[in-house]
Design a protein around this motif. Structure first.
Motif, PDB file in Angstrom:
ATOM      1  N   LEU A 123       0.775  -1.191   0.067  1.00  0.00           N
ATOM      2  CA  LEU A 123      -0.128   0.169   0.151  1.00  0.00           C
ATOM      3  C   LEU A 123       1.033   1.287   0.114  1.00  0.00           C
ATOM      4  O   LEU A 123       0.644   2.217  -0.747  1.00  0.00           O
ATOM      5  CB  LEU A 123      -0.796   0.117   1.207  1.00  0.00           C
ATOM      6  CG  LEU A 123      -1.739   1.296   1.246  1.00  0.00           C
ATOM      7  CD1 LEU A 123      -2.731   1.273   0.249  1.00  0.00           C
ATOM      8  CD2 LEU A 123      -2.635   1.089   2.748  1.00  0.00           C
ATOM      9  N   SER A 124       2.071   1.417   0.791  1.00  0.00           N
ATOM     10  CA  SER A 124       2.558   2.551   0.994  1.00  0.00           C
ATOM     11  C   SER A 124       3.393   2.911  -0.483  1.00  0.00           C
ATOM     12  O   SER A 124       3.842   4.081  -0.827  1.00  0.00           O
ATOM     13  CB  SER A 124       3.859   2.071   1.772  1.00  0.00           C
ATOM     14  OG  SER A 124       4.753   1.107   1.502  1.00  0.00           O
ATOM     15  N   THR A 125       3.584   2.053  -1.596  1.00  0.00           N
ATOM     16  CA  THR A 125       4.239   2.362  -2.944  1.00  0.00           C
ATOM     17  C   THR A 125       3.173   3.054  -3.704  1.00  0.00           C
ATOM     18  O   THR A 125       3.500   3.320  -4.787  1.00  0.00           O
ATOM     19  CB  THR A 125       4.729   0.970  -3.574  1.00  0.00           C
ATOM     20  OG1 THR A 125       4.085  -0.233  -3.640  1.00  0.00           O
ATOM     21  CG2 THR A 125       6.052   0.629  -2.551  1.00  0.00           C
ATOM     22  N   HIS A 126       1.981   2.892  -3.519  1.00  0.00           N
ATOM     23  CA  HIS A 126       1.012   3.509  -4.218  1.00  0.00           C
ATOM     24  C   HIS A 126       0.765   4.757  -4.333  1.00  0.00           C
ATOM     25  O   HIS A 126       1.138   5.477  -3.315  1.00  0.00           O
ATOM     26  CB  HIS A 126      -0.311   2.799  -4.025  1.00  0.00           C
ATOM     27  CG  HIS A 126      -0.617   1.196  -4.244  1.00  0.00           C
ATOM     28  ND1 HIS A 126       0.053   0.551  -5.396  1.00  0.00           N
ATOM     29  CD2 HIS A 126      -1.078   0.288  -3.457  1.00  0.00           C
ATOM     30  CE1 HIS A 126      -0.133  -0.603  -5.232  1.00  0.00           C
ATOM     31  NE2 HIS A 126      -0.882  -0.625  -4.126  1.00  0.00           N
ATOM     32  N   LYS A 127       0.552   5.251  -5.205  1.00  0.00           N
ATOM     33  CA  LYS A 127       0.353   7.039  -5.353  1.00  0.00           C
ATOM     34  C   LYS A 127      -1.050   7.195  -4.582  1.00  0.00           C
ATOM     35  O   LYS A 127      -1.823   6.561  -4.529  1.00  0.00           O
ATOM     36  CB  LYS A 127       0.206   7.415  -6.930  1.00  0.00           C
ATOM     37  CG  LYS A 127       1.447   7.084  -7.777  1.00  0.00           C
ATOM     38  CD  LYS A 127       1.158   7.578  -9.372  1.00  0.00           C
ATOM     39  CE  LYS A 127       2.561   7.361 -10.068  1.00  0.00           C
ATOM     40  NZ  LYS A 127       2.205   7.710 -11.579  1.00  0.00           N
ATOM     41  N   ALA A 128      -0.888   8.499  -4.100  1.00  0.00           N
ATOM     42  CA  ALA A 128      -1.925   8.980  -3.251  1.00  0.00           C
ATOM     43  C   ALA A 128      -3.460   8.718  -4.082  1.00  0.00           C
ATOM     44  O   ALA A 128      -4.608   8.552  -3.526  1.00  0.00           O
ATOM     45  CB  ALA A 128      -1.805  10.455  -3.074  1.00  0.00           C
ATOM     46  N   ALA A 129      -3.321   9.145  -5.400  1.00  0.00           N
ATOM     47  CA  ALA A 129      -4.544   9.023  -6.084  1.00  0.00           C
ATOM     48  C   ALA A 129      -4.887   7.469  -6.172  1.00  0.00           C
ATOM     49  O   ALA A 129      -6.251   7.519  -6.327  1.00  0.00           O
ATOM     50  CB  ALA A 129      -4.272   9.550  -7.611  1.00  0.00           C
TER      51      ALA A 129
END
Length: 416
Positions: free
Chosen positions: A141-147
């Motif tokens: 989850l931490s590697t995903h972009k905010a969008a």
């Protein structure tokens, strides 16, 4: 159960594809299993689906195929369901939106499993009522972009379960995502027992494997190996894999004068015969979502020296027992870990045996058993919800009928 996996491209090569085939093949020993690939770009898949696993595709990208759809007008139009923030927006399109929607709305199964965030969003929005909806997270989850996180937070509440490959990532999901009623479970990837004899610890080779990408930090490994060679010039390093970093790594090897000690081997499939030629595995990543190559090396009897980067390695390696965890980004620490095993034959062999034994917990039979228990529970809960829904509907219908009958009786009485 009838279990249906939805995957980006089952005809390619990569960790998600390998582990999906491993899981599907094992589940197919007891259940009806299919893998549905959004794309097909070659005639035959790299990995064999295994007996009992059906494989089909939705969009044909083989230019010599009569079903080729790469020039369809909708293939040029952007996707509106698959989230652009996932990073695959140039491959997904209005055509894939339509094909995936048609597939999910007509799917007759007990469990449908998505294997990447964008496909999980499709399942959350478009799968018909009935099947248990499961979304797998093969990254973090931490590697995903905010969008993308926002898109997941919006649509994932419609899933029945989300699985991560590490407990650390499962904790992150539970803490940061608002998913009421959605089960978040950690289930690691599976790696089968290799069809070769395990390493005996005598080969003077350190082996690494994976994409030649910045996050893998092979530059760090090469710099660490310069320090190893200064003390033990009889040892050598093989790095298997392909990627954009190859030219830069080649230049680094030449600049450090390690061309007789460090070899860029290119991709290899299968890797098992290459692992067992070595005596130590090495991982120097700055980030791992899981660490498939760590498990692969351990299943071949190699202790692994790995950076203690977020998520994967510490949940696989028991430091000092079946491998060594060293500080992330420190060439001196990597070199010290390698030399500790290189200079102690007995320790290297003992840790190799422990790695072989401990990594059996990642066998496909073990992992499939955990998924089977999850799927069974989700299906039973879904059946119970359906039964309660039907019961409430019947009671409501009965109440309405009774009320209508009472009104009719009153009307007849008034008329009399």
């Amino acid at each position: 159960m009838h279990i249906s996996f939805l995957i980006h491209n089952a005809y390619g090569i990569g960790g998600t594809i390998r582990t999906t085939y491993n899981l599907a093949g094992t589940l197919a020993e007891q259940h009806d299993v299919e893998i549905v690939s959004v794309f097909r770009h070659r005639e035959d898949p790299v990995f064999a689906p295994g007996p009992g696993v059906r494989l089909r595709h939705l969009v044909d990208l083989r230019k010599d195929s009569p079903g080729y759809e790469g020039e369809h007008p909708d293939y040029e139009r952007p996707a509106t369901v698959f989230p652009a923030a996932e990073g695959r927006y140039k491959q997904y399109s209005a055509l894939t939106d339509r094909k995936i929607a048609e597939h999910l709305r007509g799917l007759e199964c007990d469990v449908v499993v998505g294997t990447r965030p964008g496909l999980n969003v499709h399942i959350a929005q478009q799968a018909r009522r009935g099947p248990a909806r499961v979304g797998q997270e093969h990254l973090t989850l931490s590697t995903h972009k905010a969008a993308l996180k926002l898109a997941l937070r919006t649509h994932y509440p419609r899933l029945d379960a989300v699985t991560t490959v590490t407990e650390a990532d499962a904790r992150t999901y539970r803490k940061l995502m608002r998913l009421p009623g959605v089960r978040v479970e950690s289930v690691p990837n599976s790696v089968p027992a290799p069809p070769v004899r395990p390493a005996d610890g005598s080969g003077k080779w350190v082996v690494a494997a994976g994409r030649l990408a910045p996050a893998k930090r092979y530059d760090l490994l090469i710099r660490a190996f310069e320090k190893v060679v200064a003390e033990r010039p009889d040892w050598r390093l093989r790095i298997y894999g392909a990627g954009a970093e190859r030219a830069r790594l080649r230049a680094l090897i030449d600049r450090l004068g390690l061309y007789n000690h460090v070899y860029l081997m290119g991709p290899a499939h299968p890797l098992d015969p290459e692992w067992v030629k070595g005596s130590i595995g090495a991982v120097t990543s700055s980030l791992e979502s899981f660490g498939m190559t760590i498990v692969e090396a351990m299943r071949c009897g190699l202790p692994v020296v790995s950076t203690d980067c977020p998520h994967g390695p510490a949940e696989i390696i028991t430091d000092g027992v079946d491998g060594l965890l060293v500080p992330t980004g420190k060439a001196d620490a990597v070199a010290a870990g390698l030399l500790r095993l290189i200079n102690d034959d007995a320790l290297r062999r003992t840790m190799g045996q422990a790695a072989l034994k401990g990594s059996a917990r990642f066998d496909p039979a073990e992992i499939a058993g955990r998924y089977e228990a999850l799927f069974t529970d989700l299906v039973s809960r879904g059946s119970l919800r359906g039964s309660l829904h039907r019961t409430r509907g019947a009671l409501l219908s009965g109440a309405i009928q009774a009320k209508d009958a009472s009104r009719a009786a009153l009307r007849r009485k008034g008329a009399a």
